[in-house]
Design a protein around this motif. Structure first.
Motif, PDB file in Angstrom:
ATOM      1  N   ARG A   1      65.290 105.136 -11.966  1.00  0.00           N
ATOM      2  CA  ARG A   1      64.535 103.904 -11.716  1.00  0.00           C
ATOM      3  C   ARG A   1      63.393 103.747 -12.712  1.00  0.00           C
ATOM      4  O   ARG A   1      63.089 102.641 -13.137  1.00  0.00           O
ATOM      5  CB  ARG A   1      64.021 103.880 -10.294  1.00  0.00           C
TER       6      ARG A   1
ATOM      7  N   TYR B   1      51.033  98.151 -15.375  1.00  0.00           N
ATOM      8  CA  TYR B   1      52.054  98.009 -14.344  1.00  0.00           C
ATOM      9  C   TYR B   1      51.987  99.225 -13.432  1.00  0.00           C
ATOM     10  O   TYR B   1      51.776 100.338 -13.901  1.00  0.00           O
ATOM     11  CB  TYR B   1      53.455  97.941 -14.955  1.00  0.00           C
TER      12      TYR B   1
ATOM     13  N   ARG C   1      54.521 102.595  -8.609  1.00  0.00           N
ATOM     14  CA  ARG C   1      54.538 102.733  -7.151  1.00  0.00           C
ATOM     15  C   ARG C   1      54.771 101.392  -6.473  1.00  0.00           C
ATOM     16  O   ARG C   1      55.564 101.286  -5.529  1.00  0.00           O
ATOM     17  CB  ARG C   1      53.219 103.340  -6.685  1.00  0.00           C
ATOM     18  N   GLU C   2      54.124 100.334  -6.961  1.00  0.00           N
ATOM     19  CA  GLU C   2      54.334  99.000  -6.399  1.00  0.00           C
ATOM     20  C   GLU C   2      55.757  98.510  -6.671  1.00  0.00           C
ATOM     21  O   GLU C   2      56.361  97.848  -5.835  1.00  0.00           O
ATOM     22  CB  GLU C   2      53.316  98.007  -6.967  1.00  0.00           C
ATOM     23  N   HIS C   3      56.281  98.850  -7.831  1.00  0.00           N
ATOM     24  CA  HIS C   3      57.661  98.483  -8.147  1.00  0.00           C
ATOM     25  C   HIS C   3      58.628  99.157  -7.176  1.00  0.00           C
ATOM     26  O   HIS C   3      59.547  98.520  -6.654  1.00  0.00           O
ATOM     27  CB  HIS C   3      57.992  98.876  -9.585  1.00  0.00           C
TER      28      HIS C   3
ATOM     29  N   LYS D   1      57.975 100.157  -4.206  1.00  0.00           N
ATOM     30  CA  LYS D   1      57.781  99.581  -2.875  1.00  0.00           C
ATOM     31  C   LYS D   1      58.663  98.332  -2.702  1.00  0.00           C
ATOM     32  O   LYS D   1      59.166  98.062  -1.620  1.00  0.00           O
ATOM     33  CB  LYS D   1      56.311  99.198  -2.679  1.00  0.00           C
ATOM     34  N   LYS D   2      58.884  97.610  -3.784  1.00  0.00           N
ATOM     35  CA  LYS D   2      59.699  96.390  -3.729  1.00  0.00           C
ATOM     36  C   LYS D   2      61.201  96.678  -3.745  1.00  0.00           C
ATOM     37  O   LYS D   2      61.974  95.955  -3.133  1.00  0.00           O
ATOM     38  CB  LYS D   2      59.367  95.485  -4.909  1.00  0.00           C
ATOM     39  N   VAL D   3      61.619  97.716  -4.463  1.00  0.00           N
ATOM     40  CA  VAL D   3      63.058  97.923  -4.676  1.00  0.00           C
ATOM     41  C   VAL D   3      63.699  98.973  -3.771  1.00  0.00           C
ATOM     42  O   VAL D   3      64.914  98.975  -3.618  1.00  0.00           O
ATOM     43  CB  VAL D   3      63.374  98.265  -6.151  1.00  0.00           C
TER      44      VAL D   3
ATOM     45  N   LYS E   1      64.318 101.106  -0.095  1.00  0.00           N
ATOM     46  CA  LYS E   1      64.263 100.930   1.350  1.00  0.00           C
ATOM     47  C   LYS E   1      63.028 101.680   1.857  1.00  0.00           C
ATOM     48  O   LYS E   1      62.651 102.718   1.317  1.00  0.00           O
ATOM     49  CB  LYS E   1      65.525 101.473   2.006  1.00  0.00           C
ATOM     50  N   TRP E   2      62.414 101.131   2.891  1.00  0.00           N
ATOM     51  CA  TRP E   2      61.146 101.665   3.361  1.00  0.00           C
ATOM     52  C   TRP E   2      61.202 103.155   3.760  1.00  0.00           C
ATOM     53  O   TRP E   2      60.297 103.911   3.394  1.00  0.00           O
ATOM     54  CB  TRP E   2      60.595 100.819   4.500  1.00  0.00           C
TER      55      TRP E   2
ATOM     56  N   TYR F   1      61.060 105.187   0.581  1.00  0.00           N
ATOM     57  CA  TYR F   1      59.727 105.082  -0.008  1.00  0.00           C
ATOM     58  C   TYR F   1      58.740 106.001   0.724  1.00  0.00           C
ATOM     59  O   TYR F   1      57.952 106.703   0.096  1.00  0.00           O
ATOM     60  CB  TYR F   1      59.250 103.633   0.042  1.00  0.00           C
TER      61      TYR F   1
END
Length: 83
Positions: free
Chosen positions: A37, A55, A58-60, A62-64, A66-67, A70
């Motif tokens: 990733r 950038y 970690r935020e990326h 969080k979006k891609v 599954k919780w 993550y």
């Protein structure tokens, strides 16, 4: 958890920094997935024309992701007795 950052110039000569890249142990089951990733994210940022210079990986994630996955990667260990 340890984090690292990566700094480079993109195709258009802009200086770009990717922060909050998790450092996982060798035996961690998510290490290979995170590595793939990260490579895909770096390629996307490298070709990007946006004017952003920082950038967050970690935020990326969080979006891609599954919780539950993550949470497993970024789980915080609670300290006992507020130590």
């Amino acid at each position: 958890m340890l984090f690292k950052s990566l700094e480079f110039q993109n195709v258009y000569g802009q200086k770009v920094k990717i922060i909050e890249i998790p450092v996982l142990e060798e035996e961690n089951t998510y290490r290979f997935m995170i590595q793939l990733r990260l490579e895909a994210f770096i390629a996307k940022v490298y070709r990007s024309r946006t004017s952003r210079s920082v950038y967050s990986f970690r935020e990326h994630l969080k979006k891609v992701l599954k919780w539950p996955v993550y949470e497993q990667i970024f789980k915080e260990t609670a300290l006992k007795h507020n130590a």
